[in-house]
Design an enzyme around this catalytic site. Structure first.
Site, PDB file in Angstrom:
ATOM      1  N   ARG A   1      71.013   5.038  -8.135  1.00 50.62           N
ATOM      2  CA  ARG A   1      70.977   4.432  -9.458  1.00 50.62           C
ATOM      3  C   ARG A   1      69.554   4.429  -9.995  1.00 50.62           C
ATOM      4  NH1 ARG A   1      67.654   0.719 -10.673  1.00 50.62           N
ATOM      5  NH2 ARG A   1      68.221  -0.591  -8.914  1.00 50.62           N
TER       6      ARG A   1
ATOM      7  N   GLN B   1      73.189  -4.770 -11.773  1.00 47.54           N
ATOM      8  CA  GLN B   1      73.158  -3.481 -12.471  1.00 47.54           C
ATOM      9  C   GLN B   1      73.323  -2.305 -11.505  1.00 47.54           C
ATOM     10  OE1 GLN B   1      69.793  -1.571 -14.084  1.00 47.54           O
ATOM     11  NE2 GLN B   1      68.310  -2.544 -12.733  1.00 47.54           N
ATOM     12  N   ASP B   2      72.791  -2.454 -10.281  1.00 45.50           N
ATOM     13  CA  ASP B   2      72.903  -1.379  -9.294  1.00 45.50           C
ATOM     14  C   ASP B   2      74.359  -1.021  -9.055  1.00 45.50           C
ATOM     15  OD1 ASP B   2      70.402  -2.585  -9.173  1.00 45.50           O
ATOM     16  OD2 ASP B   2      70.099  -2.068  -7.067  1.00 45.50           O
ATOM     17  N   ARG B   3      75.165  -2.043  -8.861  1.00 48.18           N
ATOM     18  CA  ARG B   3      76.562  -1.821  -8.513  1.00 48.18           C
ATOM     19  C   ARG B   3      77.393  -1.419  -9.724  1.00 48.18           C
ATOM     20  NH1 ARG B   3      73.911  -0.583  -5.457  1.00 48.18           N
ATOM     21  NH2 ARG B   3      72.710  -2.065  -4.206  1.00 48.18           N
TER      22      ARG B   3
END
Length: 303
Positions: A13, A124-126
Site C-alpha cells: 500500500r 487506511q492500509d487495510r
C-alpha cells in the site's frame, strides 16, 4: 491449482496523501502497489500450519554470521505475522461467506487481527488492500461511531500521473515509528491536533487536484504532507536514512513523501522523463533503488 486450494494475493500500500491522519479521524488517499505483494495459499490439512517463506522468513542459518547479517539487512520481523492476518481473504472463500461480510467492514477485521499480533498500522492500509486500486478515505469520528467504518470512495487509477518508488534495501519497520505523537494528540496537544487536521485536509484538496489532473497542485500537496509530518514527529523519529531519500528526490525538483511510516518514498517528477533520469542518477549515488509505480486494479469487481 489442486482441488480445495485457495490462493489470494495482497499488494503493498502507498499512502499518497493524508497519512498518518487515518489514525486520528482524518482523511487519506491511498493506492495498492502491484510492484510488491504477499501471497496466502490455503490448502486442506489436518492441522493449521503457517509455512514460512523459504527465502524471506528464514529460520535456519548456516552460521552465526549468517544470522547477524540477515537481521541487519532484513530486521527481526518477517512475513509470518502478516500471513496470519491476511489469511482472512482465503477463509472468506473457504467458508463461502465473502458475500455476507460488507466490503466496508473487512478492513476492520484485518486490523483487529493485526492488533492481536502487535502490528501498529492505520485503517487506511487495510482499506487499500481490501479495495485495491486508488481510494479516497474519510475516517471522521462521526462516521466511525455511527457506521463502524469510514467512507471509502474508489477513484480511477488513470487519473494519476506517472509516479516512482524510491526505497532503501534495509527499510524501517512501521511498527516502531509512531512515537509519542498519538499520546500527545490524546492529551490535547494543540500543535499536534491542528497540524494533523491540516494533514487530513491535504487528502481532501488532493482528491480535487487528482480529479482535475492539476498535477502541480498534487506535487505541492505531497511535499507539504512530508513537511508537516516531520514537524510533528521530529528528525530522530523520521530517521536520517528516510530524510535522505526524500531530499534525494527534492534535490532534482521532484515532489516526495513517505509511502507509509518510512523505508520508502513516493516520488512525482512533474517535468517528465528528463527529471526521472536525474532522480535515478541522484538515487544511484545515494544507494537507493528507483522503480516506476505499478498500481493494482480495484478488487471490488471480484467481490
Amino acid at each position: 491449482m489442486a482441488e480445495g486450494v485457495i490462493e489470494h494475493r495482497s499488494y503493498a500500500r502507498v499512502g499518497l496523501l493524508g497519512n498518518p491522519s487515518d489514525v486520528y479521524f482524518g482523511r487519506t488517499i491511498s493506492f495498492s502497489l502491484s510492484n510488491f505483494w504477499a501471497t496466502v495459499v490455503l490448502r486442506p490439512s489436518d492441522e493449521l500450519v503457517i509455512t514460512p517463506h523459504p527465502k524471506h522468513d528464514l529460520v535456519n542459518f548456516s552460521s552465526l554470521d549468517h544470522l547477524v547479517n540477515r537481521l541487519q539487512s532484513e530486521g527481526y520481523y518477517g512475513g509470518v505475522r502478516l500471513l496470519m492476518a491476511i489469511s482472512l481473504n482465503c477463509l472468506l472463500d473457504f467458508y463461502k461467506v465473502r458475500d455476507q461480510i460488507k466490503v466496508e467492514i473487512r478492513p476492520n477485521l484485518v486490523l483487529s487481527a493485526e492488533k492481536e499480533l502487535g502490528i501498529v498500522a492505520g485503517l487506511q492500509d487495510r482499506v487499500a488492500q481490501i479495495y485495491g486500486g486508488l481510494v479516497y478515505m474519510e475516517f471522521s469520528q462521526e462516521h466511525m461511531d455511527k457506521l463502524g467504518h469510514g467512507i471509502y470512495t474508489p477513484m480511477d487509477i488513470n487519473l494519476l500521473p506517472p509516479l516512482h518508488l524510491v526505497y532503501a534495501e534495509n527499510p524501517s519497520d512501521s511498527g516502531k515509528v509512531h512515537s509519542t505523537v498519538k499520546q500527545r494528540w490524546l492529551d490535547g496537544d494543540k500543535f499536534i491536533i491542528t497540524t494533523m487536521a491540516e494533514v487530513a485536509d491535504l487528502a481532501l484538496h488532493g482528491k480535487t487536484a487528482i480529479l482535475e489532473k492539476n498535477y502541480s497542485k498534487l506535487a505541492e500537496l505531497m511535499n507539504r504532507n512530508f513537511d508537516l509530518r516531520r514537524s510533528m514527529f521530529g528528525d530522530d523519529v523520521i530517521g536520517a536514512l528516510n530524510i535522505k531519500m526524500v531530499e534525494a528526490a527534492r534535490k532534482v525538483g521532484a515532489a516526495s513523501k513517505f509511502t507509509g511510516s518510512g523505508g520508502a518514498v513516493i516520488v512525482f517528477c512533474p517535468n517528465g522523463q528528463s527529471q526521472v533520469k536525474l532522480l535515478e542518477e541522484e538515487c544511484q549515488k545515494a544507494g537507493f533503488i528507483v522503480e516506476p509505480v505499478k498500481i493494482a486494479q480495484s478488487n471490488l469487481s471480484r467481490g
